[in-house]
Design a protein around this motif. Structure first.
Motif, PDB file in Angstrom:
ATOM      1  N   LYS A 171       0.850  -1.193   0.000  1.00 49.94           N
ATOM      2  CA  LYS A 171       0.000   0.000   0.000  1.00 49.94           C
ATOM      3  C   LYS A 171       0.878   1.233   0.000  1.00 49.94           C
ATOM      4  CE  LYS A 171      -3.856   2.318   2.309  1.00 49.94           C
ATOM      5  NZ  LYS A 171      -5.016   2.135   3.202  1.00 49.94           N
ATOM      6  N   MET A 172       0.482   2.223  -0.797  1.00 48.72           N
ATOM      7  CA  MET A 172       1.221   3.483  -0.898  1.00 48.72           C
ATOM      8  C   MET A 172       0.293   4.655  -0.594  1.00 48.72           C
ATOM      9  SD  MET A 172       3.160   5.148  -4.221  1.00 48.72           S
ATOM     10  CE  MET A 172       4.494   3.948  -4.209  1.00 48.72           C
ATOM     11  N   THR A 173       0.798   5.571   0.208  1.00 48.75           N
ATOM     12  CA  THR A 173       0.119   6.841   0.440  1.00 48.75           C
ATOM     13  C   THR A 173       1.013   7.960  -0.090  1.00 48.75           C
ATOM     14  OG1 THR A 173      -1.100   6.102   2.401  1.00 48.75           O
ATOM     15  CG2 THR A 173      -0.733   8.468   2.173  1.00 48.75           C
ATOM     16  N   HIS A 186      -4.192  -0.323   6.650  1.00 51.40           N
ATOM     17  CA  HIS A 186      -5.033   0.853   6.908  1.00 51.40           C
ATOM     18  C   HIS A 186      -4.594   1.544   8.197  1.00 51.40           C
ATOM     19  CE1 HIS A 186      -8.673   3.336   7.223  1.00 51.40           C
ATOM     20  NE2 HIS A 186      -8.703   2.973   8.499  1.00 51.40           N
ATOM     21  N   ILE A 187      -4.345   0.755   9.222  1.00 54.70           N
ATOM     22  CA  ILE A 187      -3.963   1.322  10.515  1.00 54.70           C
ATOM     23  C   ILE A 187      -2.571   1.945  10.451  1.00 54.70           C
ATOM     24  CG2 ILE A 187      -3.351   0.690  12.892  1.00 54.70           C
ATOM     25  CD1 ILE A 187      -5.748  -1.281  12.762  1.00 54.70           C
ATOM     26  N   ILE A 188      -1.631   1.259   9.808  1.00 50.43           N
ATOM     27  CA  ILE A 188      -0.274   1.798   9.668  1.00 50.43           C
ATOM     28  C   ILE A 188      -0.301   3.156   8.985  1.00 50.43           C
ATOM     29  CG2 ILE A 188       1.943   1.478   8.491  1.00 50.43           C
ATOM     30  CD1 ILE A 188       1.499  -1.582   8.894  1.00 50.43           C
ATOM     31  N   HIS A 189      -1.006   3.241   7.868  1.00 48.70           N
ATOM     32  CA  HIS A 189      -1.034   4.485   7.099  1.00 48.70           C
ATOM     33  C   HIS A 189      -1.822   5.576   7.818  1.00 48.70           C
ATOM     34  CE1 HIS A 189       0.797   3.246   3.135  1.00 48.70           C
ATOM     35  NE2 HIS A 189       0.744   2.104   3.813  1.00 48.70           N
ATOM     36  N   LYS A 190      -2.869   5.188   8.519  1.00 48.40           N
ATOM     37  CA  LYS A 190      -3.652   6.167   9.276  1.00 48.40           C
ATOM     38  C   LYS A 190      -2.797   6.800  10.375  1.00 48.40           C
ATOM     39  CE  LYS A 190      -7.920   6.634  11.977  1.00 48.40           C
ATOM     40  NZ  LYS A 190      -9.107   5.904  12.524  1.00 48.40           N
TER      41      LYS A 190
END
Length: 460
Positions: A143-145, A303-307
């Protein structure tokens, strides 16, 4: 005896009613419960030695006939991308296409040997799912943000970004948070199988963490040379993560892989890790439900890591992208519904946006699928290893590896020596071999990298 007892002994679900009839007849002839259990167990576990059993011989003959391995008269067709792929990986793909359930296959340019299906292997089957062709780290994903900040922030705010990674991520086998995170995935039904019910407490504690091996979280520079992904051309600060379903996924994979092998004991040795579960069976449906739950759980971890990282940076994402591998999909190909296993391969249907990482110092590419049917709409999931972990530890030392990392202007916070950059193929070579599978939209260059500490057992 009850149905569950028969299933535990190893009776095929399709044979339950027949077995119950034989059990009843054995009781009527005076056989006690203990002897019934023992003789039925022998008829299932060693059918060829129990044809003359007066009570369960007929079942033993049926089991022996049903379990006899009948491979395809002609191997299922498959295609290969790349050159000089490891002989072991190619052989594993050949073996997979011998299965009576196999329909078509493909082998990606990042391929290397695994268990059952090779890493980089794609296999379409009819009416069946193969737990080991999905893999142990079910639904592993990237996942990338992308942030509304210039890539120069990697240097200008380096210390702050390092502290953020150290604070907001957790790596390693068995690692869990003292204070659990919350996510809707925990409200899903985890009680439909014994194994998912058992692993839920561990899944709660590990929610939002990463594994070991090749799992990472890293800050870097995303560069778009032309407008794509809804962004203007230029360089952006971005964070990229790679990990899967942690201990919960591993437990699910091991449970159903062992069950599949137990139900198909007559597979040749080289095919034992390709034992399958029929989707018409209770076990097959249960595994499918467990696999999909692990997919949601893996997504929740990211999701949690990026949040958390977005909160620490006080930033809203411009864009988020993710895709997963180590999974099975129900798809239509040539007008036929098949089960497409992608073990270390990612979906690349027309227009699909995906991410293909390199190594801790080499480029990662954001791509768009071209919908190539000959690859079963698939693409590589990364660079692919060129040597085993054991060989890597014998071949490299940290003094030399750190020089390479420094020369690439990368700050490594932690990693295993078996993840040294040289253990991976040239990602640009992999991409050249995949030109008819995906179109490159952007390039991500790692700059600050965190992985599990050296010495951790790999979980990838």
């Amino acid at each position: 005896m009850k149905q569950k007892q028969l299933l535990d002994i190893g009776v095929d679900p399709d044979d339950i009613d027949f077995a119950l009839e034989l059990v009843q007849k054995a009781r009527e002839k005076g056989l006690n419960k203990k002897k019934i259990h023992r003789q039925l167990q022998l008829a299932i576990s060693k059918p060829d030695a129990n044809f003359t059993n007066p009570y369960f011989g007929v079942l033993a003959k049926k089991v022996f006939k049903d379990r006899a391995f009948k491979e395809r008269k002609q191997p299922a067709p498959w295609e290969i991308w790349g050159e000089d792929l490891p002989e072991g990986a190619v052989k594993q793909m050949e073996n997979a296409c011998r299965l009576p359930i196999s329909w078509r296959g493909a082998l990606m340019a990042d391929a290397h040997q695994g268990y059952g299906l090779p890493i980089g292997g794609v296999l379409a089957t009819e009416g069946a799912v193969i737990p080991y062709a999905v893999g142990v780290d079910i639904a592993c994903r990237v996942k990338m943000t992308v942030f509304d900040s210039p890539a120069q922030d990697v240097d200008d705010n380096k210390d702050f970004l390092i502290k953020t990674l150290e604070k907001d991520t957790l790596f390693g086998i068995g690692k869990a948070f003292d204070r659990s995170h919350d996510h809707p995935v925990l409200q899903e039904d985890w009680s439909f199988s014994k194994v998912t019910k058992h692993v839920k407490p561990r899944a709660i504690r590990q929610l939002g963490s990463s594994g070991s091996g090749n799992h990472f979280v890293e800050f870097g520079e995303l560069t778009l040379t032309h407008g794509a992904l809804g962004l203007e051309s230029g360089s952006y600060l971005a964070v990229l993560s790679h990990s899967g379903s942690r201990g919960a996924g591993s437990a699910v994979a091991n449970h159903y892989s062992k069950l599949a092998m137990k139900l198909r004991p007559n597979l040749p040795k080289e095919l034992q890790h390709l034992a399958w579960l029929s989707l018409d069976s209770e076990e097959g449906q249960e595994y499918w439900q467990a696999m999909e739950l692990m997919g949601k759980y893996a997504a929740a971890n990211h999701h949690i890591i990026h949040k958390k990282i977005c909160k620490s940076l006080g930033a809203k994402p411009l864009l988020q992208i993710e895709n997963h591998h180590n999974f099975a999909w129900k798809e239509m190909h040539d007008g036929k519904e098949v089960i497409v296993h992608r073990k270390g391969a990612t979906p690349a249907g027309e227009g699909d946006i995906g991410i293909i990482p390199g190594s801790m110092v080499n480029s990662c590419y954001v791509v768009r699928g071209k919908g190539n049917e000959s690859s079963l709409l698939s693409a590589p999931h990364g660079a692919g290893r060129v040597m085993s972990r054991r060989q890597a530890k014998r071949s490299f030392n940290w003094t030399d590896v750190n020089q390479v990392i420094k020369s690439k202007n990368v700050t490594l916070l932690s990693a295993g020596l078996d993840e040294a950059p040289s253990v991976y193929k040239d990602i640009d070579m992999v991409m050249r071999h995949s030109e008819n599978l995906v179109e490159i939209l952007a390039c991500f260059q790692p700059r600050i990298v965190k992985m599990a500490k050296d010495g951790e057992r790999p979980e990838d």
